[in-house]
Design an enzyme around this catalytic site. Structure first.
Site, PDB file in Angstrom:
ATOM      1  N   GLU A 214      43.076 -47.437  43.545  1.00  0.00           N
ATOM      2  CA  GLU A 214      43.657 -49.054  43.237  1.00  0.00           C
ATOM      3  C   GLU A 214      44.998 -48.541  42.739  1.00  0.00           C
ATOM      4  O   GLU A 214      44.355 -48.825  41.567  1.00  0.00           O
ATOM      5  CB  GLU A 214      42.841 -50.067  43.218  1.00  0.00           C
ATOM      6  CG  GLU A 214      42.114 -50.014  44.627  1.00  0.00           C
ATOM      7  CD  GLU A 214      42.184 -50.412  45.658  1.00  0.00           C
ATOM      8  OE1 GLU A 214      43.381 -51.311  45.705  1.00  0.00           O
ATOM      9  OE2 GLU A 214      41.560 -51.056  46.724  1.00  0.00           O
TER      10      GLU A 214
ATOM     11  N   CYS B 219      48.192 -56.847  38.922  1.00  0.00           N
ATOM     12  CA  CYS B 219      48.651 -55.797  39.818  1.00  0.00           C
ATOM     13  C   CYS B 219      49.640 -56.470  40.801  1.00  0.00           C
ATOM     14  O   CYS B 219      50.324 -56.224  40.723  1.00  0.00           O
ATOM     15  CB  CYS B 219      47.129 -54.842  40.599  1.00  0.00           C
ATOM     16  SG  CYS B 219      46.031 -55.959  40.975  1.00  0.00           S
TER      17      CYS B 219
HETATM   18  P1  NAD Z   1      44.242 -47.267  32.367  1.00  0.00           P
HETATM   19  O1  NAD Z   1      45.360 -46.556  31.469  1.00  0.00           O
HETATM   20  O2  NAD Z   1      43.431 -48.353  31.246  1.00  0.00           O
HETATM   21  O3  NAD Z   1      43.755 -46.191  32.734  1.00  0.00           O
HETATM   22  C1  NAD Z   1      42.360 -46.282  33.774  1.00  0.00           C
HETATM   23  C2  NAD Z   1      42.249 -45.053  33.376  1.00  0.00           C
HETATM   24  O4  NAD Z   1      42.233 -43.988  33.829  1.00  0.00           O
HETATM   25  C3  NAD Z   1      40.236 -45.276  32.318  1.00  0.00           C
HETATM   26  O5  NAD Z   1      39.484 -45.454  32.613  1.00  0.00           O
HETATM   27  C4  NAD Z   1      41.870 -43.295  31.500  1.00  0.00           C
HETATM   28  O6  NAD Z   1      40.732 -43.261  30.523  1.00  0.00           O
HETATM   29  C5  NAD Z   1      41.680 -43.325  32.762  1.00  0.00           C
HETATM   30  N1  NAD Z   1      43.223 -42.034  32.219  1.00  0.00           N
HETATM   31  C6  NAD Z   1      44.528 -43.234  31.196  1.00  0.00           C
HETATM   32  N2  NAD Z   1      45.142 -41.926  31.029  1.00  0.00           N
HETATM   33  C7  NAD Z   1      44.640 -40.553  31.924  1.00  0.00           C
HETATM   34  C8  NAD Z   1      45.417 -39.482  31.560  1.00  0.00           C
HETATM   35  N3  NAD Z   1      46.420 -38.604  31.200  1.00  0.00           N
HETATM   36  N4  NAD Z   1      43.805 -38.452  32.265  1.00  0.00           N
HETATM   37  C9  NAD Z   1      43.014 -38.525  32.973  1.00  0.00           C
HETATM   38  N5  NAD Z   1      42.596 -40.143  32.497  1.00  0.00           N
HETATM   39  C10 NAD Z   1      43.367 -41.156  32.520  1.00  0.00           C
HETATM   40  O7  NAD Z   1      45.229 -48.421  33.132  1.00  0.00           O
HETATM   41  P2  NAD Z   1      46.072 -48.330  33.550  1.00  0.00           P
HETATM   42  O8  NAD Z   1      47.251 -47.304  34.584  1.00  0.00           O
HETATM   43  O9  NAD Z   1      47.306 -48.812  32.720  1.00  0.00           O
HETATM   44  O10 NAD Z   1      45.898 -49.724  34.538  1.00  0.00           O
HETATM   45  C11 NAD Z   1      47.305 -50.797  35.384  1.00  0.00           C
HETATM   46  C12 NAD Z   1      47.536 -50.466  36.360  1.00  0.00           C
HETATM   47  O11 NAD Z   1      46.735 -50.002  37.221  1.00  0.00           O
HETATM   48  C13 NAD Z   1      48.899 -50.625  37.064  1.00  0.00           C
HETATM   49  O12 NAD Z   1      50.009 -50.408  37.494  1.00  0.00           O
HETATM   50  C14 NAD Z   1      48.300 -52.029  38.077  1.00  0.00           C
HETATM   51  O13 NAD Z   1      49.457 -52.752  39.110  1.00  0.00           O
HETATM   52  C15 NAD Z   1      47.493 -51.487  38.263  1.00  0.00           C
HETATM   53  N6  NAD Z   1      46.239 -51.868  39.117  1.00  0.00           N
HETATM   54  C16 NAD Z   1      45.938 -52.084  40.158  1.00  0.00           C
HETATM   55  C17 NAD Z   1      45.314 -51.925  41.214  1.00  0.00           C
HETATM   56  C18 NAD Z   1      44.505 -53.103  41.854  1.00  0.00           C
HETATM   57  O14 NAD Z   1      43.715 -53.450  42.500  1.00  0.00           O
HETATM   58  N7  NAD Z   1      45.603 -52.245  43.190  1.00  0.00           N
HETATM   59  C19 NAD Z   1      43.970 -53.641  39.928  1.00  0.00           C
HETATM   60  C20 NAD Z   1      44.825 -53.170  38.762  1.00  0.00           C
HETATM   61  C21 NAD Z   1      45.775 -52.313  38.156  1.00  0.00           C
END
Ligand code: NAD
Length: 403
Positions: A221, A255
């Site tokens: 997602e 998102c």
């Molecule tokens: P985040 O940074 O919290 O990352 C999510 C998970 O990935 C965490 O558990 C983190 O530990 C892990 N992670 C982060 N970097 C990593 C790496 N280098 N290696 C391995 N694991 C790693 O979340 P985020 O990415 O900042 O979230 C925001 C994004 O999520 C936006 O792009 C948003 O649009 C998207 N989003 C999508 C939906 C959907 O339903 N499509 C919903 C909410 C958010």
């Protein structure tokens, strides 16, 4: 099991997965009764802890309690209730159609719905209850053991879930792993039967690569830049009210929030003025003082967003306060398509309004870029709606058409 984030290694991850796999192989998670009991417990976790969940989300994102009730807790309960109502029916084996020649004459096939095994659920920080517990509910309903990895960025919510989940759910089958990138990598080095990841595309690629090692199915997602097309014939007070409500909820960290607006030059100016009135209606003259207006999750994102605010000309907002991680609801005009704010998903309270001559140019603009997560249209014209591929009228939600 509750883990100590800093000391969780590949070895701990391997032993945790094999412990949960043993539980799954024992057949414990398969019966309907176990699944229903876990879903009921997950529901209780939410209903009995509304106040502490609201406190954690206030600390992480300054999310107001009404929004927490509606957008984090109640929506998750709705999903759980859906599973509780339909699960038994969904588990009933169904006759399956098989191509002629694939079965000996006189035999029949049917589909049975079996749990996959051990699922890993990795989630983002912006709706840290809903985004995490909804897939957890799905995995439990389907009879899987589950490892839950909350986002470390919503630190208070992660710690709360680390305490609550073991108190409510079957600890032989469900575990929370807290921590950051190192802990996520340790988990991803293991073999799972399904991985569900919500977050950005860069990490999505890391997840998919790790899953490929074991041919593990994944659900991703991800994000994207979601455009809003505003037609000439719309009631701009209504349009601005709806864009402001959806763009600036959770300080733009949603998102499917509108990312940027495409409209003709005359409408752009009138919309910018209407946005100022709409923002004042929502958050008063000083959004920083409003309990309804959230904060940026951390300094990294604060810096990223304030750097984007140099694009174009600021017609609303533009103020920020690093200590408070506050960025005002901001509207930018005269933004060129090659400026920083148009290169990546904004994921914050900054709304560029770009001008196009007509719908054809707007569609070409959208198609020239990465596929958006959502497209919104404000128009009274059925043909415009169809050409944008926007499918329904959801006047009280983010997909707003026909105003
Ligand atoms: P985040 O940074 O919290 O990352 C999510 C998970 O990935 C965490 O558990 C983190 O530990 C892990 N992670 C982060 N970097 C990593 C790496 N280098 N290696 C391995 N694991 C790693 O979340 P985020 O990415 O900042 O979230 C925001 C994004 O999520 C936006 O792009 C948003 O649009 C998207 N989003 C999508 C939906 C959907 O339903 N499509 C919903 C909410 C958010």
């Amino acid at each position: 099991m509750n883990t100590t984030p800093d000391t969780f290694t590949d070895i701990d991850a391997a032993s945790l997965v094999s412990r949960l796999r043993r539980t799954h192989h024992s057949g414990r998670t398969k019966p309907l009764a176990w699944r229903r009991q876990q879903l009921t417990q997950l529901r209780a976790l939410l209903t009995e802890n509304r106040a502490v969940i609201a406190d954690a989300l206030w600390a992480d994102l300054r999310k107001n309690p009404t929004e927490v009730d509606q957008m984090e807790i109640d929506v998750t309960i709705l999903e759980i209730d859906d599973y509780l109502e339909h699960l038994e029916n969904w588990l009933t084996p169904e006759p399956a159609e098989v191509a002629v020649g694939h079965l000996p004459i006189g035999t029949a096939a049917h589909t049975e719905f079996d749990p996959l095994g051990v699922a890993l659920i990795l989630s983002a920080w912006n709706y840290p209850i809903y985004l995490l517990l909804t897939p957890v509910a799905g995995a439990l309903a389907a009879g899987n053991a589950v490892i839950i990895k909350p986002s470390e960025l919503a630190a208070q919510t992660s710690a709360l879930l680390g305490r609550l989940v073991p108190a409510y759910l079957d600890t032989d089958a469900v575990a929370v792993v807290e921590g950051g990138v190192a802990q996520t990598r340790s988990l991803l080095a293991q073999r799972f039967d399904h991985i569900f990841y919500t977050g950005n595309g860069a990490v999505g690629r890391i997840v998919m690569r790790a899953a490929a090692e074991n041919l593990t199915p994944v659900t991703l997602e991800l994000g994207g830049k979601s455009p809003v097309f505003v037609d000439r014939d719309t009631d701009l007070a209504v349009v601005a009210g709806r864009i402001a409500a959806t763009k600036f909820a959770n300080a733009g960290q949603t998102c499917v929030a509108p990312d940027y607006v495409l409209t003709d030059p005359d409408t752009a100016h009138a919309l910018s003025a209407a946005m100022a009135r709409a923002v004042e209606e929502l958050f008063g003259t000083d959004p920083q003082a409003s309990s309804k207006y959230g904060r940026i999750i951390n300094e990294h994102h604060f810096n990223r967003l304030t750097a984007l605010m140099v694009s174009g000309r600021t017609t609303l907002g533009g103020q920020s306060n690093r200590g408070d991680k506050y960025i005002a609801p901001t509207v930018l005009m005269d933004v060129a398509p090659d400026e920083p704010v148009m290169q990546e998903e904004i994921f914050g309270p900054i709304l560029p309004i770009l001008t196009v001559t007509d719908l054809t140019e707007a569609i070409a603009f959208i198609n020239d870029r990465d596929k958006p997560l959502a497209v919104y249209a404000f128009t009274n014209d059925e043909t415009t709606r169809k050409r944008l591929g926007v499918s329904g009228i959801l006047c009280k939600s983010v997909g707003v058409i026909g105003c």
